[in-house]
Design an enzyme around this catalytic site. Sequence first.
Site, PDB file in Angstrom:
ATOM      1  N   HIS A 565     -42.224  38.606 -34.605  1.00 54.65           N
ATOM      2  CA  HIS A 565     -43.320  38.868 -33.668  1.00 54.65           C
ATOM      3  C   HIS A 565     -44.266  39.957 -34.147  1.00 54.65           C
ATOM      4  CE1 HIS A 565     -40.371  37.350 -30.331  1.00 54.65           C
ATOM      5  NE2 HIS A 565     -40.872  36.361 -31.025  1.00 54.65           N
ATOM      6  N   HIS A 608     -41.720  37.328 -26.184  1.00 52.49           N
ATOM      7  CA  HIS A 608     -42.088  36.523 -27.349  1.00 52.49           C
ATOM      8  C   HIS A 608     -43.600  36.311 -27.271  1.00 52.49           C
ATOM      9  CE1 HIS A 608     -37.851  35.416 -28.323  1.00 52.49           C
ATOM     10  NE2 HIS A 608     -37.706  35.772 -27.066  1.00 52.49           N
TER      11      HIS A 608
HETATM   12  C1  LIG Z   1     -39.601  31.651 -37.312  1.00 49.03           C
HETATM   13  C2  LIG Z   1     -40.415  32.073 -36.119  1.00 49.03           C
HETATM   14  C3  LIG Z   1     -39.857  32.026 -34.839  1.00 49.03           C
HETATM   15  C4  LIG Z   1     -40.591  32.411 -33.723  1.00 49.03           C
HETATM   16  N1  LIG Z   1     -40.061  32.228 -32.479  1.00 49.03           N
HETATM   17  C5  LIG Z   1     -40.861  32.379 -31.394  1.00 49.03           C
HETATM   18  C6  LIG Z   1     -40.418  31.995 -30.115  1.00 49.03           C
HETATM   19  O1  LIG Z   1     -39.308  31.470 -29.946  1.00 49.03           O
HETATM   20  N2  LIG Z   1     -41.255  32.182 -29.064  1.00 49.03           N
HETATM   21  C7  LIG Z   1     -42.491  32.747 -29.220  1.00 49.03           C
HETATM   22  O2  LIG Z   1     -43.202  32.933 -28.238  1.00 49.03           O
HETATM   23  N3  LIG Z   1     -42.930  33.113 -30.428  1.00 49.03           N
HETATM   24  C8  LIG Z   1     -42.157  32.917 -31.522  1.00 49.03           C
HETATM   25  N4  LIG Z   1     -42.642  33.219 -32.747  1.00 49.03           N
HETATM   26  C9  LIG Z   1     -43.962  33.874 -32.847  1.00 49.03           C
HETATM   27  C10 LIG Z   1     -45.137  32.940 -32.605  1.00 49.03           C
HETATM   28  O3  LIG Z   1     -44.923  31.693 -33.219  1.00 49.03           O
HETATM   29  C11 LIG Z   1     -46.387  33.609 -33.171  1.00 49.03           C
HETATM   30  O4  LIG Z   1     -46.528  34.872 -32.569  1.00 49.03           O
HETATM   31  C12 LIG Z   1     -47.661  32.797 -32.912  1.00 49.03           C
HETATM   32  O5  LIG Z   1     -47.560  31.521 -33.497  1.00 49.03           O
HETATM   33  C13 LIG Z   1     -48.855  33.527 -33.478  1.00 49.03           C
HETATM   34  O6  LIG Z   1     -50.003  32.699 -33.395  1.00 49.03           O
HETATM   35  P1  LIG Z   1     -51.211  32.907 -34.393  1.00 49.03           P
HETATM   36  O7  LIG Z   1     -52.217  31.880 -34.069  1.00 49.03           O
HETATM   37  O8  LIG Z   1     -51.582  34.327 -34.391  1.00 49.03           O
HETATM   38  O9  LIG Z   1     -50.604  32.637 -35.841  1.00 49.03           O
HETATM   39  P2  LIG Z   1     -49.924  31.277 -36.489  1.00 49.03           P
HETATM   40  O10 LIG Z   1     -49.467  30.427 -35.397  1.00 49.03           O
HETATM   41  O11 LIG Z   1     -48.983  31.782 -37.466  1.00 49.03           O
HETATM   42  O12 LIG Z   1     -51.182  30.593 -37.165  1.00 49.03           O
HETATM   43  C14 LIG Z   1     -51.877  31.111 -38.278  1.00 49.03           C
HETATM   44  C15 LIG Z   1     -52.354  29.922 -39.111  1.00 49.03           C
HETATM   45  O13 LIG Z   1     -53.324  30.359 -40.045  1.00 49.03           O
HETATM   46  C16 LIG Z   1     -53.085  29.733 -41.278  1.00 49.03           C
HETATM   47  N5  LIG Z   1     -53.664  30.558 -42.332  1.00 49.03           N
HETATM   48  C17 LIG Z   1     -53.265  31.777 -42.738  1.00 49.03           C
HETATM   49  N6  LIG Z   1     -54.060  32.219 -43.735  1.00 49.03           N
HETATM   50  C18 LIG Z   1     -54.991  31.261 -43.951  1.00 49.03           C
HETATM   51  C19 LIG Z   1     -56.084  31.135 -44.835  1.00 49.03           C
HETATM   52  N7  LIG Z   1     -56.390  32.095 -45.699  1.00 49.03           N
HETATM   53  N8  LIG Z   1     -56.822  30.004 -44.792  1.00 49.03           N
HETATM   54  C20 LIG Z   1     -56.534  29.010 -43.911  1.00 49.03           C
HETATM   55  N9  LIG Z   1     -55.499  29.079 -43.050  1.00 49.03           N
HETATM   56  C21 LIG Z   1     -54.749  30.201 -43.061  1.00 49.03           C
HETATM   57  C22 LIG Z   1     -51.580  29.632 -41.336  1.00 49.03           C
HETATM   58  O14 LIG Z   1     -51.156  28.688 -42.294  1.00 49.03           O
HETATM   59  C23 LIG Z   1     -51.241  29.272 -39.920  1.00 49.03           C
HETATM   60  O15 LIG Z   1     -51.247  27.890 -39.700  1.00 49.03           O
HETATM   61  C24 LIG Z   1     -41.918  32.873 -33.881  1.00 49.03           C
HETATM   62  C25 LIG Z   1     -42.488  32.916 -35.157  1.00 49.03           C
HETATM   63  C26 LIG Z   1     -41.761  32.511 -36.265  1.00 49.03           C
HETATM   64  C27 LIG Z   1     -42.409  32.559 -37.623  1.00 49.03           C
END
Ligand SMILES: Cc1cc2nc3c(=O)[nH]c(=O)nc-3n(C[C@H](O)[C@H](O)[C@H](O)COP(=O)(O)OP(=O)(O)OC[C@H]3O[C@@H](n4cnc5c(N)ncnc54)[C@H](O)[C@@H]3O)c2cc1C
Length: 708
Positions: A565, A608
């Site tokens: 997280h 989470h």
């Molecule tokens: C293993 C794991 C378990 C988790 N378990 C939970 C849970 O049970 N419950 C919960 O609420 N949260 C959980 N989380 C946390 C939650 O998934 C994240 O906090 C959330 O997905 C964050 O959203 P985001 O959009 O910020 O990032 P992400 O969902 O990570 O999206 C970022 C995206 O940007 C893309 N990206 C990055 N750099 C570039 C670039 N230069 N060019 C193009 N694309 C790029 C990545 O490939 C990715 O697809 C977990 C996370 C992980 C990794």
Amino acid sequence: MRCSLSLVLAAGAGIAVAAPSAHESRESHLRTRNIIDGTSIADSYDFVIVGGGLAGLVLGARLSEDANHTVLVLEAGGDGDEFRERIDTPAYAYYESLWPTDLNWAFTTTPQPNANNSQCPWPRGKVLGGSSAINGMYLNRPGEIEVNAWQDMLGDMDGAENWSWDSMFAAMKKSETFSPPVDASIQQEAAITFNPASHGNQGPIHMSYPGFTMPLVGAWSSTANNAGVGDTQDPYGGDNWGAYVATSAINPANWTRSYSRSGYLDPLPPRSNYDVVANAQVTRILFNNTSGGNLTAHEVEYVLNGGGAKLTVGVNKEVILAAGTVGSPTVLLYSGVGPKDVLDAAGVDVVSELPGVGQHLQDHISVTVTWSTDAETAGTIYDNNGTEKNDPAFLSYVNSATAYANSSVLFGNGVSGLQSSILGEIDQYIPDTSSDTGVISGYKTIYSTTANTILTSPIGLIELVIGLSTDGAIQIGANLQHPFSHGQISINSSDPLDYPVINPNYLNHPADVEILREGVKLARRLGETEPLASSMTKETWPGSDVQTDQEWEDWLRGEVFTEFHPSSTCAMLPLEQGGVVDANLRVYGLSNVRVADASVPPMSFSAHLMSSTYGLAEQASTIIRDFYNQPATSTKHHNSTTNSTTSNNNRTSSNGNGTAILNTTNVPPTINASTSTPSANSNGATSLGCWPLSSTVALLCLAIKFLL
Ligand SMILES: Cc1cc2nc3c(=O)[nH]c(=O)nc-3n(C[C@H](O)[C@H](O)[C@H](O)COP(=O)(O)OP(=O)(O)OC[C@H]3O[C@@H](n4cnc5c(N)ncnc54)[C@H](O)[C@@H]3O)c2cc1C
Ligand SMILES: *[C@@H]1O[C@H](CO)[C@@H](O)[C@H](O)[C@H]1NC(C)=O
Ligand SMILES: *[C@@H]1O[C@H](CO)[C@@H](O)[C@H](O)[C@H]1NC(C)=O
Ligand SMILES: *[C@@H]1O[C@H](CO)[C@@H](O)[C@H](O)[C@H]1NC(C)=O
Ligand SMILES: *[C@@H]1O[C@H](CO)[C@@H](O)[C@H](O)[C@H]1NC(C)=O
Ligand SMILES: *[C@@H]1O[C@H](CO)[C@@H](O)[C@H](O)[C@H]1NC(C)=O
Ligand SMILES: *[C@@H]1O[C@H](CO)[C@@H](O)[C@H](O)[C@H]1NC(C)=O
Ligand SMILES: *[C@@H]1O[C@H](CO)[C@@H](O)[C@H](O)[C@H]1NC(C)=O
Ligand SMILES: *[C@@H]1O[C@H](CO)[C@@H](O)[C@H](O)[C@H]1NC(C)=O
Ligand SMILES: *[C@@H]1O[C@H](CO)[C@@H](O)[C@H](O)[C@H]1NC(C)=O
Ligand SMILES: *[C@@H]1O[C@H](CO)[C@@H](O)[C@H](O)[C@H]1NC(C)=O
Ligand SMILES: *[C@@H]1O[C@H](CO)[C@@H](O)[C@H](O)[C@H]1NC(C)=O
Ligand SMILES: *[C@@H]1O[C@H](CO)[C@@H](O)[C@H](O)[C@H]1NC(C)=O
């Protein structure tokens, strides 16, 4: 309690399961989802969204609802179709983890001096859906006190009112459709309580409960109560503390994972103004140099399929970074926007100095107590090939029983001593990641807000979770929710394809060691408290050798693991406090770049992070749409230095006329089979289990058995 799929469907009356139509070509699948091939990208778009993860696909769907905007999402990872079954099947998060695949960026931290020099694995999703495609599906909320504390840190900034609890609560609800347990016996056996009024019922993401449970789940809340962690009736309405069975991001119609792709992309009809491209990694944002004033992004540079020629796409209005807590600061840094010392050392020209980029990194860390057991867990059934093993209802079981323990549970009256030492020693433990007075002032603001507003409140400092996905073992994890140790994401190369440097500074602050120590002692206490205690045969880790506070502290330094997280690396704070974005999500110094993902909240939450990130992305979308759809004379918006960006009220989009729009202010929770036929791929589910792989991967797999 075991439930067959047909029973469950009967109970969920009226919810139809999509039947794949046999003759639909792959190409039309893709177009249906607005996914286009990388070679078909138009010359320019109004909005270029960097990252098609959790937040990125929310922004893409919402911004393209306005047919007068053209929208492009660039996602570094693939479409995930070759792993469809492993993504979709909830329990496979434990048994067929996607960690060892290309869907995981597989970052590691720098060696952590206060955690036995470990280089900790940092998985992040790299696929359409991002981390929401590979995570553990716990779906719960931060609390009112925490969100309002965030808003308070913004002072009287323009737009601060959009980050109050009331605003975020509404935005989180907008993303959700809640369903109660499908079957009264599951509700009873797992002792599930809920208040429908605290959930959304029209949004794209399903929040529900698995179709299978065990008496061990039902024992959780009463055990926690008996161990002194209060009960809770309504953790989703702002009082996010106490013990409860959380909802999971699962679609109860067919027991599939509900994530940003299934919720916000797959159901869309073709939209001529919306293109989503997988395997497109953004390398830099390119700016027009202006003399004085803010810089304007005019192009986004990217590569297809991980390398090759650098390509560019034009930006008519804005770039929106949604690349996550690791990716968003990394793209800014490679673009020359960040702390001068970092950019100079990496050999990247400074385009716009912004000391806060990558700072204020916070992460939840986790340690675990394990017992042996003779009781049947989900892992018992799975590992022993029980008859339910391939039943979709059984395969929807994911761990979800949680308890949030506040400082009075952990320390009794002793917390005031901790509070005064934290406040008295603020200067001593400011991380040495920056000498910038603004950034340091931001660290102090976050510390003192946490110490003054969170530490002595009912908000949980420790989250406890129970893991029931291993045969013969039960784990209870203690997870630190408001870390005082803060770190940094930086770069040490000028090649944007190189990984960033991740230093979370784990256990740098002694308060974290103390809080986590009390947390893990409480985890042990839970395992020794009835009704759970009678299912525990023996504590196998750390076992009876660890008893004194000193022994616990020595032990936990060798055990800490990310709870996945990380947050706050593009913190929304005033510029004078090392902020990266203002309350309208705009990056300081840039006229048309915003960030909208988990990197934005300036403080970690006791939850989470999915729900808060969905809410943030919904809120961001509304703010951006309101900005462009309001009369250009509105005084509340700053005006940019060039005309290539804001206030372009030209209805004619450069990429189509936007005839096909879905009114997703009201996306139906179920999806019409004719527009939604996932290309399930049976090859996806073979190979790549955890155990045959290297011992490192095997260790990771052990950890994720319940940590997710
Ligand atoms: C293993 C794991 C378990 C988790 N378990 C939970 C849970 O049970 N419950 C919960 O609420 N949260 C959980 N989380 C946390 C939650 O998934 C994240 O906090 C959330 O997905 C964050 O959203 P985001 O959009 O910020 O990032 P992400 O969902 O990570 O999206 C970022 C995206 O940007 C893309 N990206 C990055 N750099 C570039 C670039 N230069 N060019 C193009 N694309 C790029 C990545 O490939 C990715 O697809 C977990 C996370 C992980 C990794
Ligand atoms: C763009 O579309 C939205 C709704 O689709 C509408 O409210 C808005 O007025 C439009 N903006 C302009 C400038 O036409
Ligand atoms: C943001 O705050 C302003 C002023 O209170 C309000 O008018 C607007 O509706 C809010 N926007 C959102 C998306 O909540
Ligand atoms: C920005 O710079 C590019 C290339 O240098 C140029 O083509 C473009 O016209 C400029 N845009 C504006 C608005 O000045
Ligand atoms: C630059 O952008 C900021 C917002 O990020 C805004 O407050 C400021 O007025 C802008 N400056 C100019 C000269 O446009
Ligand atoms: C369960 O089945 C798998 C193959 O599907 C086999 O490898 C394993 O040994 C079986 N386990 C038990 C306990 O029978
Ligand atoms: C610390 O790391 C060393 C070297 O990797 C290892 O041998 C040792 O067991 C670790 N200590 C703990 C307490 O984990
Ligand atoms: C835009 O900025 C200019 C120069 O800073 C200022 O004179 C003008 O009043 C601003 N216009 C609006 C609508 O805010
Ligand atoms: C921006 O557009 C306005 C009206 O369309 C025009 O008067 C002004 O000169 C333009 N400014 C720049 C910097 O191009
Ligand atoms: C609107 O955009 C279209 C297509 O990009 C262009 O042909 C037209 O001249 C623009 N209209 C105005 C008023 O700028
Ligand atoms: C708008 O686009 C649709 C589908 O792309 C097309 O059938 C229609 O003719 C277009 N309308 C105009 C006015 O260009
Ligand atoms: C979209 O749906 C909402 C909620 O049902 C409704 O209030 C709104 O009028 C609809 N908008 C359009 C353009 O149909
Ligand atoms: C699950 O059901 C939803 C409709 O609620 C559908 O859109 C989706 O495609 C289904 N998933 C699978 C894998 O069948």
